[in-house]
Design a protein around this motif. Structure first.
Motif, PDB file in Angstrom:
ATOM      1  N   ALA A 100       0.884  -1.558   0.112  1.00 57.01           N
ATOM      2  CA  ALA A 100      -0.043   0.262   0.034  1.00 57.01           C
ATOM      3  C   ALA A 100       0.555   1.361   0.135  1.00 57.01           C
ATOM      4  N   ARG A 101       2.164   1.177   0.499  1.00 58.94           N
ATOM      5  CA  ARG A 101       3.201   2.298   0.324  1.00 58.94           C
ATOM      6  C   ARG A 101       3.417   2.666  -0.775  1.00 58.94           C
ATOM      7  N   VAL A 102       2.944   1.558  -2.127  1.00 61.87           N
ATOM      8  CA  VAL A 102       3.347   1.833  -2.783  1.00 61.87           C
ATOM      9  C   VAL A 102       2.842   2.737  -4.469  1.00 61.87           C
ATOM     10  N   LEU A 103       4.080   2.946  -5.057  1.00 67.74           N
ATOM     11  CA  LEU A 103       2.928   3.760  -6.341  1.00 67.74           C
ATOM     12  C   LEU A 103       2.790   3.169  -7.599  1.00 67.74           C
ATOM     13  N   ALA A 104       2.350   1.905  -8.076  1.00 66.61           N
ATOM     14  CA  ALA A 104       3.276   1.335  -8.978  1.00 66.61           C
ATOM     15  C   ALA A 104       2.939   2.225 -10.531  1.00 66.61           C
ATOM     16  N   SER A 105       3.787   1.080 -11.090  1.00 66.09           N
ATOM     17  CA  SER A 105       3.743   2.052 -12.618  1.00 66.09           C
ATOM     18  C   SER A 105       2.479   1.470 -13.557  1.00 66.09           C
ATOM     19  N   PRO A 106       1.823   2.757 -14.347  1.00 67.34           N
ATOM     20  CA  PRO A 106       0.671   2.210 -15.093  1.00 67.34           C
ATOM     21  C   PRO A 106       1.085   1.701 -15.616  1.00 67.34           C
ATOM     22  N   CYS A 107       2.519   1.451 -16.179  1.00 65.48           N
ATOM     23  CA  CYS A 107       2.436   1.267 -18.426  1.00 65.48           C
ATOM     24  C   CYS A 107       3.711   0.209 -17.728  1.00 65.48           C
ATOM     25  N   ASP A 108       4.287  -0.926 -18.754  1.00 66.05           N
ATOM     26  CA  ASP A 108       5.582  -0.362 -19.666  1.00 66.05           C
ATOM     27  C   ASP A 108       6.029   0.161 -20.262  1.00 66.05           C
ATOM     28  N   ALA A 109       7.106   0.562 -19.744  1.00 62.51           N
ATOM     29  CA  ALA A 109       7.640   2.052 -20.584  1.00 62.51           C
ATOM     30  C   ALA A 109       9.695   2.075 -20.287  1.00 62.51           C
ATOM     31  N   ILE A 110      10.064   2.216 -20.768  1.00 63.80           N
ATOM     32  CA  ILE A 110      11.469   3.259 -20.205  1.00 63.80           C
ATOM     33  C   ILE A 110      11.524   4.440 -19.806  1.00 63.80           C
ATOM     34  N   VAL A 111      11.894   4.535 -18.636  1.00 66.58           N
ATOM     35  CA  VAL A 111      12.179   5.395 -17.818  1.00 66.58           C
ATOM     36  C   VAL A 111      13.036   6.859 -18.197  1.00 66.58           C
ATOM     37  N   GLY A 112      12.173   7.591 -18.366  1.00 68.53           N
ATOM     38  CA  GLY A 112      13.096   8.904 -18.525  1.00 68.53           C
ATOM     39  C   GLY A 112      13.273   9.782 -17.516  1.00 68.53           C
ATOM     40  N   ALA A 113      13.017  11.441 -18.368  1.00 65.27           N
ATOM     41  CA  ALA A 113      13.480  12.691 -17.147  1.00 65.27           C
ATOM     42  C   ALA A 113      12.668  12.183 -15.444  1.00 65.27           C
ATOM     43  N   CYS A 114      13.232  12.404 -14.530  1.00 69.67           N
ATOM     44  CA  CYS A 114      12.172  12.232 -13.752  1.00 69.67           C
ATOM     45  C   CYS A 114      13.330  12.869 -11.980  1.00 69.67           C
ATOM     46  N   GLY A 115      11.715  13.307 -11.410  1.00 69.86           N
ATOM     47  CA  GLY A 115      12.770  13.800  -9.797  1.00 69.86           C
ATOM     48  C   GLY A 115      11.988  14.168  -9.291  1.00 69.86           C
ATOM     49  N   THR A 116      12.440  15.656  -8.867  1.00 66.48           N
ATOM     50  CA  THR A 116      11.648  16.714  -7.896  1.00 66.48           C
ATOM     51  C   THR A 116      11.120  17.997  -9.053  1.00 66.48           C
ATOM     52  N   VAL A 117       9.967  18.059  -8.825  1.00 68.22           N
ATOM     53  CA  VAL A 117       9.602  19.672  -9.671  1.00 68.22           C
ATOM     54  C   VAL A 117       9.908  20.582  -8.980  1.00 68.22           C
ATOM     55  N   ARG A 118      10.680  21.566  -9.787  1.00 67.82           N
ATOM     56  CA  ARG A 118      11.627  22.455  -8.299  1.00 67.82           C
ATOM     57  C   ARG A 118      11.129  23.893  -8.856  1.00 67.82           C
ATOM     58  N   ASP A 119       9.608  24.418  -7.899  1.00 66.81           N
ATOM     59  CA  ASP A 119       9.124  25.390  -7.891  1.00 66.81           C
ATOM     60  C   ASP A 119       8.160  25.568  -9.775  1.00 66.81           C
ATOM     61  N   GLY A 120       7.344  24.288  -9.839  1.00 64.42           N
ATOM     62  CA  GLY A 120       6.978  24.422 -11.120  1.00 64.42           C
ATOM     63  C   GLY A 120       7.469  24.048 -12.334  1.00 64.42           C
ATOM     64  N   GLN A 121       8.964  23.927 -12.477  1.00 64.46           N
ATOM     65  CA  GLN A 121       9.544  23.555 -13.702  1.00 64.46           C
ATOM     66  C   GLN A 121       9.959  22.715 -13.368  1.00 64.46           C
ATOM     67  N   LEU A 122      10.085  21.792 -14.844  1.00 65.62           N
ATOM     68  CA  LEU A 122      10.459  20.291 -14.772  1.00 65.62           C
ATOM     69  C   LEU A 122      11.423  19.859 -15.975  1.00 65.62           C
TER      70      LEU A 122
END
Length: 297
Positions: A100-122
């Motif tokens: 229940a502590r895990v948000l699962a991937s919704p699809c098969d995929a290759i992960v691209g850019a990811c991380g923390t949004v910084r003041d609304g920018q990514l």
């Protein structure tokens, strides 16, 4: 003295073709400097022709350019190319992380850019920023993720194209944003500013267990430009004329199928501050539907 493998001569044309296709500049020109909308409509029409021998021939050609694997598909014979694109899986082909502590991937995929949004920018790629407000087309949903966590999930054309619920919850609202149909491969992401903000997309607002607002943003692309959701009795595509704001209230369990692309594209996943990427999630990682993508606070 070197001895040639008996199959080297047979493999050489494929290796040369792969090098040719992988050349970034050529790939970019072939998939973006073309009449994208017209080509997308044409491929959409062709893919729906129901003729089994034509489907087999099309799939055989498709295999020459992708690593198409149908071993986990529920059906292996298709009446159309479209049926192959949108294929379902055999029961048990994917395992959904039950934590229940895990948000699962919704699809098969290759992960691209990811991380923390910084003041609304990514970022869509190194040195290519965009903003939440632009991606969300002014929707107040963007406010949930100013300093939240995001992941870019790229589906290649050969992958399983359906997407699923990342957690228990409800789909509460869909915003459809019409737009362009640029390719969303790495070559395009490195060259076209604000690409995700320019392409056709949908904002799927969900509230998951615990009251967290998680938004999935399926982004269409060339040859795709069509998104189907089980919650809506419409196909979101280039000829769709509204309404753009669609209220709904549909419960789902973790792993339930939400909808599908009609070829392959990208899903952006946004979670509020406090969520963190699961161990091992980084650009270039291959992930399957149901595996851990993020951890809840």
């Amino acid at each position: 003295m070197a001895v040639n493998h008996p199959f080297d001569d047979a493999r050489a044309p494929r290796r040369r073709r792969d090098r040719w296709l992988q050349h970034e500049g050529l790939n970019f020109v072939l998939t973006n400097r073309v009449p994208r909308a017209a080509l997308t409509h044409l491929v959409g029409w062709f893919s729906r022709i129901e003729c089994e021998w034509l489907a087999r021939l099309s799939i055989a050609v498709w295999r020459q350019f992708t690593e198409l694997d149908l071993s986990d598909a529920r059906e292996t014979r298709f009446r159309s190319l479209h049926a192959c694109f949108t294929r379902a899986l055999k029961p048990g082909a994917r395992t959904v992380d039950a934590d229940a502590r895990v948000l699962a991937s919704p699809c098969d995929a290759i992960v691209g850019a990811c991380g923390t949004v910084r003041d609304g920018q990514l970022f869509q790629a190194k040195g290519m920023p965009y903003t939440l407000d632009d991606l969300f087309a002014g929707s107040p949903l963007a406010a949930h993720y100013r300093d939240g966590t995001w992941a870019t999930l790229r589906l290649t054309s050969a992958m399983y194209h359906r997407f699923h619920a990342p957690h228990d919850g409800r789909l509460e609202h869909v915003t459809y944003v019409s737009g362009e149909v640029f390719n969303v491969n790495p070559a395009a992401l490195a060259r076209i500013p604000r690409l995700f903000c320019r392409n056709e997309r949908a904002l799927l607002k969900t509230t998951i267990a615990g009251g967290h607002v998680v938004t999935l943003v399926p982004v269409a692309a060339i040859l795709v430009a069509s998104i189907r959701l089980h919650a809506l009795d419409v196909r979101l595509h280039l000829k769709y004329r509204g309404p753009n704001e669609i209220a709904c209230d549909v419960p789902f369990a973790k792993g339930d199928e939400l909808g599908w692309f009609e070829h392959g594209s990208t899903i952006l996943v946004f979670a509020p501050r406090g969520f963190t990427l699961a161990p091992g999630i980084a650009p270039g990682t291959r992930i399957r539907m149901g595996q851990a993508l993020m951890r809840l606070p």
